[in-house]
Design an enzyme around this catalytic site. Structure first.
Site, PDB file in Angstrom:
ATOM      1  N   HIS A  76     -14.910 -25.493 -31.960  1.00  0.00           N
ATOM      2  CA  HIS A  76     -16.358 -25.566 -32.154  1.00  0.00           C
ATOM      3  C   HIS A  76     -17.007 -24.593 -31.185  1.00  0.00           C
ATOM      4  CE1 HIS A  76     -20.170 -27.542 -33.357  1.00  0.00           C
ATOM      5  NE2 HIS A  76     -20.551 -27.145 -32.148  1.00  0.00           N
ATOM      6  N   CYS A  77     -17.691 -23.600 -31.736  1.00  0.00           N
ATOM      7  CA  CYS A  77     -18.271 -22.541 -30.908  1.00  0.00           C
ATOM      8  C   CYS A  77     -19.699 -22.911 -30.520  1.00  0.00           C
ATOM      9  CB  CYS A  77     -18.257 -21.219 -31.672  1.00  0.00           C
ATOM     10  SG  CYS A  77     -18.916 -19.831 -30.705  1.00  0.00           S
ATOM     11  N   PRO A  78     -19.992 -23.079 -29.224  1.00  0.00           N
ATOM     12  CA  PRO A  78     -21.365 -23.430 -28.825  1.00  0.00           C
ATOM     13  C   PRO A  78     -22.343 -22.276 -28.989  1.00  0.00           C
ATOM     14  CG  PRO A  78     -19.978 -23.096 -26.896  1.00  0.00           C
ATOM     15  CD  PRO A  78     -19.072 -23.017 -28.084  1.00  0.00           C
TER      16      PRO A  78
END
Length: 448
Positions: free
Chosen positions: A181-183
């Site tokens: 999950h890329c912030p």
């Protein structure tokens, strides 16, 4: 015929009325939907605006203070090309950013009920959200390219995750070929958006190298034009100094990320698998060779989404409340919709139907000293608490204020029954004394 409007088609209203809702409105994940479910973002979608600013701000500074000056130093068409390439790289990077963030990453829709255990032949009805009678195994073994791989059961989505699938705790969804999950993008990276994510990172690295390189070219042009050293040339273009430092730091991150993902693609791994399973210590069942692995990522079709977020689905029925004799219990809390509440100290005036108002039906003259009657009944004075006092009487004792529940009906605890009997006897004694007092008043008035 009578001028009345025709009756509505009830069947048509049931199919298209309030009984149906769009899938994205009933979605149980933490996603944010835009344009009626056409675009799907993660819960941290606001981080996209910060990412866009971090891309466009330095490019704007480069175009104004560096590229515009280089247009005068180079031939006309070459000078314009320097600025055009910077703008083109920026647009491509933002497009890949939006393609990565605004689409379904490969979500597997959750089931409305758990699957039945293998070998189970019973036919009891299982309502949505309930677990089946038999315990489901936590893992299963599947064979991938001749290698046994374990798949896990997801309690949230109520399904066995396919190979390479994992549940994202931020988006609250099971995602196929989950990478991470890329912030910075605000979205999960999975099967359907991994190639766009890689292109976003790759173009960001190219843009950093491009701006960094032409800032040094501009400094070199100043040194050659004014016959000065590098320090004086840097002093004449502070914007170039800021851009050189900014792009140098940025290229360490996005450049290193690009190299890392090139390694992952060449070995057909995901970020999650690389940190969790470490395939370099054992055989990777998904590795097909370097060329085949790159072809799988960039040259195969993107599978369609398994969830149609704009489809109409029936609304979930409300959970019916449980009814109990003498009360009503909601599905959320076990609170009775009457005078009885769990955890509340009972008052006998309420429990006996406000029968304590009997003392207001006869004259206060009966309580005078001349009448010879006491102010209170001796039995009541020992049982009922004094006025404006709470929690000091016998009835407020924690043991005796409890209510038992047997066979789905409310019953008074046996400990309170003798007390209630004494209260009834005291009330009957007071009623008898009140009647005698009234009779004595009538005789006194007759004698007068």
């Amino acid at each position: 015929m009578n001028g009345l409007p025709p009756l509505p088609d009830l069947a048509n209203e049931a199919n298209h009325g309030d009984g149906f809702i769009r899938t994205y409105k009933a979605w149980k994940g933490s996603n944010v939907f835009v344009l009626g479910g056409r675009l799907m973002f993660g819960p941290d979608v606001r981080s996209i605006f910060l990412t866009i600013f971090l891309i466009t701000a330095p490019v704007a500074v480069f175009c104004v203070f560096v590229a515009r000056k280089l247009m005068d130093d180079f031939p006309h068409h070459l000078g314009i090309a320097i600025m055009a390439v910077a703008v083109a790289l920026t647009l491509c990077d933002i497009i890949f950013l939006l393609l990565t963030s605004g689409r379904d990453p490969g979500i597997i829709p959750r089931n409305s009920r758990p699957p039945e255990p293998e070998g189970y032949e019973g036919t009891p009805e299982i309502r949505p959200g309930q677990t089946p009678p038999l315990r489901l195994p936590r893992t299963k073994d599947v064979v991938v390219n001749g290698i046994t791989v374990k798949i896990k059961y997801c309690d949230t989505c109520m399904l066995y995750r396919p190979p390479r699938c994992s549940h994202c705790s931020i988006c609250n969804n099971c995602v196929e070929r989950f990478d991470h999950h890329c912030p910075w993008i605000g979205q999960c990276i999975g099967l359907r958006n991994y190639r766009f994510f890689f292109m976003f990172v790759f173009f960001a690295a190219l843009l950093c190298l491009y701006v960094h390189g032409f800032c040094w070219v501009y400094i070199r042009r100043i040194m050659d034009g004014e016959k000065t050293n590098i320090w004086k040339a840097l002093a004449k273009t502070p914007a170039s100094i800021v851009l050189i430092i900014y792009t140098f730091i940025s290229v360490i991150f996005v450049g290193g990320l690009t190299i890392f993902h090139l390694y992952l693609i060449s070995t057909n791994q995901s970020t999650y698998e690389n940190f969790r399973y470490r395939y370099d210590r054992r055989e990777n069942p998904y590795n097909k060779g370097v060329m085949e692995n790159f072809m799988e990522i960039f040259c195969t079709g993107i599978p369609p989404s398994k969830a149609d977020f704009r489809a109409k689905i029936p609304k979930e029925p409300a959970i019916p409340p449980r009814t109990v004799t003498g009360g009503f219990i909601s599905p959320n809390k076990g609170k009775v919709d009457g005078d009885i509440e769990m955890g509340r100290k009972l008052v006998w005036d309420e429990a006996l139907g406000d029968r304590g108002d009997y003392d207001g039906h006869f004259s206060r003259d009966c309580m005078d000293k001349d009448s010879g009657l006491p102010d209170d009944s001796p039995g009541l004075s020992r049982i009922l608490p004094p006025e404006n006092t709470e929690g000091h009487g016998v009835l407020h004792h924690p043991r005796r204020s409890s209510w038992g529940r047997n066979s789905e009906r409310w019953e008074i605890s046996p400990e309170i029954l003798p007390v209630s009997t004494r209260v009834g006897e005291s009330k009957r004694m007071n009623d008898r004394n009140a009647a005698e007092c009234a009779k004595g008043n009538q005789q006194f008035e007759t004698n007068l």
